[in-house]
Each structure stands twice: as C-alpha cells, then as structure tokens.
Write an enzyme that holds these catalytic residues in place. Structure first.
Site, PDB file in Angstrom:
ATOM      1  N   PHE A 152       0.801  -1.222   0.000  1.00  0.00           N
ATOM      2  CA  PHE A 152       0.000   0.000   0.000  1.00  0.00           C
ATOM      3  C   PHE A 152       0.829   1.265   0.000  1.00  0.00           C
ATOM      4  O   PHE A 152       0.351   2.328  -0.386  1.00  0.00           O
ATOM      5  CB  PHE A 152      -0.936   0.022   1.221  1.00  0.00           C
ATOM      6  CG  PHE A 152      -0.240   0.309   2.529  1.00  0.00           C
ATOM      7  CD1 PHE A 152       0.053   1.611   2.919  1.00  0.00           C
ATOM      8  CD2 PHE A 152       0.118  -0.725   3.379  1.00  0.00           C
ATOM      9  CE1 PHE A 152       0.697   1.878   4.118  1.00  0.00           C
ATOM     10  CE2 PHE A 152       0.759  -0.463   4.583  1.00  0.00           C
ATOM     11  CZ  PHE A 152       1.054   0.837   4.956  1.00  0.00           C
ATOM     12  N   LYS A 176      -1.214  -7.573  -8.833  1.00  0.00           N
ATOM     13  CA  LYS A 176      -2.189  -7.641  -7.749  1.00  0.00           C
ATOM     14  C   LYS A 176      -1.807  -6.538  -6.760  1.00  0.00           C
ATOM     15  O   LYS A 176      -0.956  -6.706  -5.897  1.00  0.00           O
ATOM     16  CB  LYS A 176      -2.150  -9.008  -7.057  1.00  0.00           C
ATOM     17  CG  LYS A 176      -3.453  -9.406  -6.348  1.00  0.00           C
ATOM     18  CD  LYS A 176      -3.898  -8.481  -5.237  1.00  0.00           C
ATOM     19  CE  LYS A 176      -3.035  -8.606  -3.992  1.00  0.00           C
ATOM     20  NZ  LYS A 176      -3.556  -7.692  -2.885  1.00  0.00           N
ATOM     21  N   GLU A 179      -5.153  -4.051  -1.760  1.00  0.00           N
ATOM     22  CA  GLU A 179      -6.584  -3.745  -1.790  1.00  0.00           C
ATOM     23  C   GLU A 179      -6.894  -2.415  -1.115  1.00  0.00           C
ATOM     24  O   GLU A 179      -7.998  -1.880  -1.278  1.00  0.00           O
ATOM     25  CB  GLU A 179      -7.381  -4.867  -1.128  1.00  0.00           C
ATOM     26  CG  GLU A 179      -7.067  -5.134   0.327  1.00  0.00           C
ATOM     27  CD  GLU A 179      -5.900  -6.079   0.544  1.00  0.00           C
ATOM     28  OE1 GLU A 179      -5.816  -6.652   1.649  1.00  0.00           O
ATOM     29  OE2 GLU A 179      -5.058  -6.239  -0.377  1.00  0.00           O
ATOM     30  N   SER A 229       5.655  -6.944   4.042  1.00  0.00           N
ATOM     31  CA  SER A 229       6.171  -7.290   5.363  1.00  0.00           C
ATOM     32  C   SER A 229       6.920  -8.617   5.326  1.00  0.00           C
ATOM     33  O   SER A 229       6.701  -9.459   4.441  1.00  0.00           O
ATOM     34  CB  SER A 229       5.027  -7.379   6.369  1.00  0.00           C
ATOM     35  OG  SER A 229       4.205  -8.509   6.089  1.00  0.00           O
ATOM     36  N   CYS A 284       9.742   1.293   3.542  1.00  0.00           N
ATOM     37  CA  CYS A 284      10.710   0.311   4.025  1.00  0.00           C
ATOM     38  C   CYS A 284      12.117   0.882   4.105  1.00  0.00           C
ATOM     39  O   CYS A 284      12.988   0.274   4.725  1.00  0.00           O
ATOM     40  CB  CYS A 284      10.685  -0.931   3.148  1.00  0.00           C
ATOM     41  SG  CYS A 284      11.291  -0.674   1.470  1.00  0.00           S
ATOM     42  N   GLU A 383       9.568  -3.730  13.162  1.00  0.00           N
ATOM     43  CA  GLU A 383       9.284  -2.714  12.151  1.00  0.00           C
ATOM     44  C   GLU A 383       7.943  -2.069  12.496  1.00  0.00           C
ATOM     45  O   GLU A 383       6.901  -2.731  12.495  1.00  0.00           O
ATOM     46  CB  GLU A 383       9.223  -3.328  10.754  1.00  0.00           C
ATOM     47  CG  GLU A 383       8.987  -2.288   9.672  1.00  0.00           C
ATOM     48  CD  GLU A 383       8.918  -2.876   8.275  1.00  0.00           C
ATOM     49  OE1 GLU A 383       9.397  -2.221   7.332  1.00  0.00           O
ATOM     50  OE2 GLU A 383       8.380  -3.992   8.128  1.00  0.00           O
TER      51      GLU A 383
END
Length: 497
Positions: A152, A176, A179, A229, A284, A383
């Site tokens: 995201f 993909k 969402e 992740s 990240c 994280e």
C-alpha cells in the site's frame, strides 16, 4: 478514472467487472470516507487473466526488441505527462502529501527509462571456435506470465519497479495491488494501453489472500515478485518456490542511521527528520533508528526536535502539509501502541505527536521521538512503519556497528561523517544491502538493483535494474557446428554483389 463503486479488474486490455461476489471498501485515510469499492478476484478470475496473459505473451515475446523499446519509451512519456493525475490518485487512497506522491511517480518512471534500453540489456555473449568448428552463444529469453504483488505504501512506484522490466523482457505481467490502494493500478493499465502495449500483456487483479494464493498456485505463472512485510514475504517465498516458481520477496526493515562525532549536525538532523517522517514513516527505507556516537547525541537531538516543531500534519489537500495520515485506523493504533510500549520499557518520549490538532476524522499522528532506546525494546526490534524515531546512544563506532549488524533486518543503513576513511570502513563492515554515506535513504537508482540482506530479502533475486532483467529472463546457451563448405563453389549459390 473509475469513481465510487465503479472499480473493476483489468483483463485482456479492458475493464473487467468482478464476478466473485466479494469486495472491500477503499477508504480515504485523510477523512475515513469511502472512495470506492474494490472487487476481490476469485480463482476463476485468476484463470481468466492468466489465460489472456499467456496468449498475449506468446506474441509479445516474438515482438522485436526495437518495438518493445518503442512501447516502453511511449509509456514513460505518458507516465510523465499524467504524473500529476497519478499522484492525486495516490494521495487520495494512500494519504501521502502531493509532493511525496509526485516523488514516488518520478522514482517509478526511472525504471521505465531503464527498460527502454532493453536491446542493450538483453545482449548475449559469443565464443568462436571453442572446439574445432564449434561456436557457442548465449541468449536470454522471457519466462512467459509473471505476477507482481505490491504494498500500500508505494502504489505506483513498486509496480513500476516490476512491470517495466518484466514487460520489456518479453513477459506478460499480472499486477495484484494492495486492496487498500487499488485505483492507481488501473490508471497504470490505461497508460500501458495508450502507449501501444498489446492487450493482455499487462493485467490488474484486485484481491486479498485468496487471490494471492490462487496466483501462487497457478501452473502457468512462472514467477512472483513481492514487496511487503517479512511474514508475508516468507509465506510467498516458501509457497511460491514449493510450487516451482521463481520468487523475489522483499520483506521488512529497521534502518539505522549512525552519526559520528565529526558529522555536520545540521545536515544529519535534516536527513533524520526527512527520512524518518516522510510519507508518515510508511516506507521500508525510512530511518527508524538514529545512532549518535559519543558527545554528538545531545546537540543532534536538539536539532532534530527543533526541525520537528516546524512540521505540519495534514491531508494532501493542504499544500503546506509535510506529513499525511497513516493508511488505516487499525495501523495508526498499532503504531501508537509501540510508543506506549517503548515508554513502559524505559525509553524517554522527547517528542510526543500522539495528540495534537489533527484535522477531521482521518488517521493522523504526529512525529514521535523516543530517546535512550535499547535493543531489547519492541520499539527497537520491530518494524513499526509509522512516524516513530528511536534514538539509541552509543559511545564508539564499534558499538554502533554491532548495533546495526546484530539486528535481524538488513535492508538499509546510513552513516553521517566527514571522514572518508570512516565512511569507507562502514560500507565495508555493515551488514545491509543498501548503504548511504551522508545519504539517509539510499534507494539505488534504476540501473542498479534494490534489495536488502537477512530477513529483509528472501532468495537471492533483488528487484529492478540488472537483477530484474536476470529474474524475468532465463539464459539459453546454444552450441553449434556447421559443415565446412568448399568455398570455391560458393559463388554458384551466393552471387557476388
């Protein structure tokens, strides 16, 4: 662009209505309002997209490198022409400021620039006379259908890391997207169409874990690219490789910034603040831990606090906003829980952004700085993915290096110093895949490759750049021998000109 309730998949070069009966609302994190509804693809819809992609891949791989480069060049032009439109879509669904979103588009476009050089990037090698009358040459050929599963936090840049190289190499690509931020993927699909890419070469399937597992299990998908992740990266890597696929899976991070006593304090403070709190810390490559060495700790922390006081939290619609909302209420609450845990474990909260005059009903949170953080605290080990900066003080360079190298993640690390010798030693010693010297966010330019070490990367395939070309192709070596002909008779068959 699709409006409320109108979001669809993109299959075979056109919008494709979802038929699974499953969907999720997409929310504006700056207000909590519903933006649209994303359909969630079923295994049957995955089959449809893969069938169209496999058919398109057979033709696209036979397309000349010159034509592929032409399409990539047209795409990078469309991408730049519509950068502002794409950035506004990103801001609406992700929440990041318009400037951050424009920066994301620009960094993604660099990968399209790189991919326009595909005729050079796919050059093979040749050896003459390896044995008497025998020559050997190598070529790189596409895999077929490949898929990308993206996060995201960079809904345009990360897909562009993947699809530009994959498509230039002759593959068909199925995206993909997260969402939570699906609409920018449809805008990218429209741009590929407008650039002249044949139908089926780029597809978009919205979805959740059910969709992801269907992509991983599909026998006609040759490779999976993932950024997200560490737990999900581990799952995709293990399940994808078990299914016989190539997998590049980039996971989490806990990036350290070591500041030596000789560093320029103003430059280091500017870097720490921008790298820790840009994009609300949801990246990240964010700096999560500042490691001041020796006596520089107090003046550095004072300079960081001074700069934070000038930051403005607000929605992308506020042109003066520096920090937007977090992606969801659940994630904001998770980040807040880490701040509370750090205080309970003994850290000092020296900048408290948990409460403030944050606008509306969005998922806002201001910058937080925790001082005297130790390696046993959860705010150090995990994280957090939010606007939280930990400060871990040490006395020596060796202590700082040990702190960085003993962490489970090894994505990126930075050092701030005026000493060339210290900087060179750090780049030699540190166990991280990407290193910055007086650069806080050392994301490689597009003609290098991106990826970390340790729990930040599963497998050995880094993303984009030269590693991307190798990942999306496989090498074929051809050994040939031709019968020697009587050259005196050749004129009978090949008239001279």
């Amino acid at each position: 662009m699709p409006e409320h309730h109108d979001l669809q998949h993109w299959i075979n070069g056109r919008p494709h209505a979802g038929s699974s009966g499953r969907s999720l609302p997409v929310l504006d994190p700056a207000s909590g309002a519903e933006v649209t509804i994303a359909p969630l693809a079923s295994a049957q819809e995955v089959d449809e997209a893969v069938a169209a992609a496999a058919s398109a891949a057979r033709t696209w791989r036979a397309t000349s490198l010159a034509r592929r480069a032409e399409v990539l060049y047209a795409f990078r032009n469309v991408l730049r022409e519509r950068a502002d439109e794409l950035a506004r879509v990103i801001s609406r669904e992700n929440g990041k400021t318009h400037g951050d979103a424009l920066g994301e588009v620009a960094r993604g476009a660099e990968n399209a620039d790189f991919a326009t050089g595909i005729p050079e990037l796919l050059k093979g090698s040749f050896s003459e006379q390896v044995s008497t009358g025998v020559d050997v040459h190598s070529i790189r050929q596409p895999l077929g259908v490949v898929a990308g599963i993206t996060p995201f936090n960079f809904p345009a840049m990360v897909p562009l890391w993947m699809c530009t190289t994959a498509i230039a190499c002759g593959n068909a690509f199925i995206l993909k997207p997260s969402e939570k931020v699906p609409t920018s993927a449809i805008l990218l699909a429209q741009m590929w169409r407008d650039a002249g890419l044949p139908n089926g070469v780029f597809s978009v399937l919205h979805g959740d874990r059910e969709t992801v597992d269907a992509l991983i299990a599909h026998p006609k998908i040759a490779a999976i690219s993932f950024v997200g992740s560490t737990p999900v990266a581990r799952h995709i890597y293990t399940s994808g490789t078990a299914a016989g696929k190539r997998v590049q899976a980039l996971g989490g991070a806990k990036n350290h910034m070591v500041v030596l006593p000789d560093a320029d304090i103003d430059a280091a403070a500017d870097a720490a603040v921008s790298a820790a709190f840009g994009s609300a810390g949801e990246r990240c490559m964010a700096i999560s831990v500042v490691v001041p060495v020796g006596d520089i700790a107090e003046p550095l922390l004072a300079a960081i606090k001074d700069r934070i006081s000038a930051l403005r939290v607000g929605p992308a619609s506020d042109p003066d906003a520096d920090i937007g909302p977090l992606i969801s209420a659940e994630h904001r609450d998770r980040v807040l829980s880490y701040v509370a845990a750090g205080m309970a474990e003994g850290a000092d909260l020296v900048v408290d952004g948990r409460t403030g005059d944050h606008p509306g009903d969005g998922y806002f949170m201001g910058p937080c700085v925790l001082d005297r953080v130790t390696p046993t605290m959860s705010v150090y080990t995990d994280e957090i993915f939010g606007p939280v900066l930990a400060v871990s003080r040490v006395n020596t360079y060796d202590e700082a290096l040990a702190l960085v190298n003993e962490h489970e993640f090894g994505n990126g690390a930075a050092i701030f110093t005026r000493s060339g010798g210290a900087a060179r030693q750090f780049s030699f010693d540190v166990e991280a895949g990407m290193v910055g010297i007086n650069v806080p966010v050392p994301v490689p330019v597009a003609h290098f490759s991106f990826g970390g070490w340790k729990a930040s990367l599963f497998g050995d395939a880094r993303i984009y750049g030269p590693d991307g070309v190798r990942f999306y192709t496989r090498e074929k070596v051809v050994t040939s021998r031709w019968q020697t002909e009587d050259t005196s008779r050749m004129s009978l068959h090949f008239p001279s000109t």
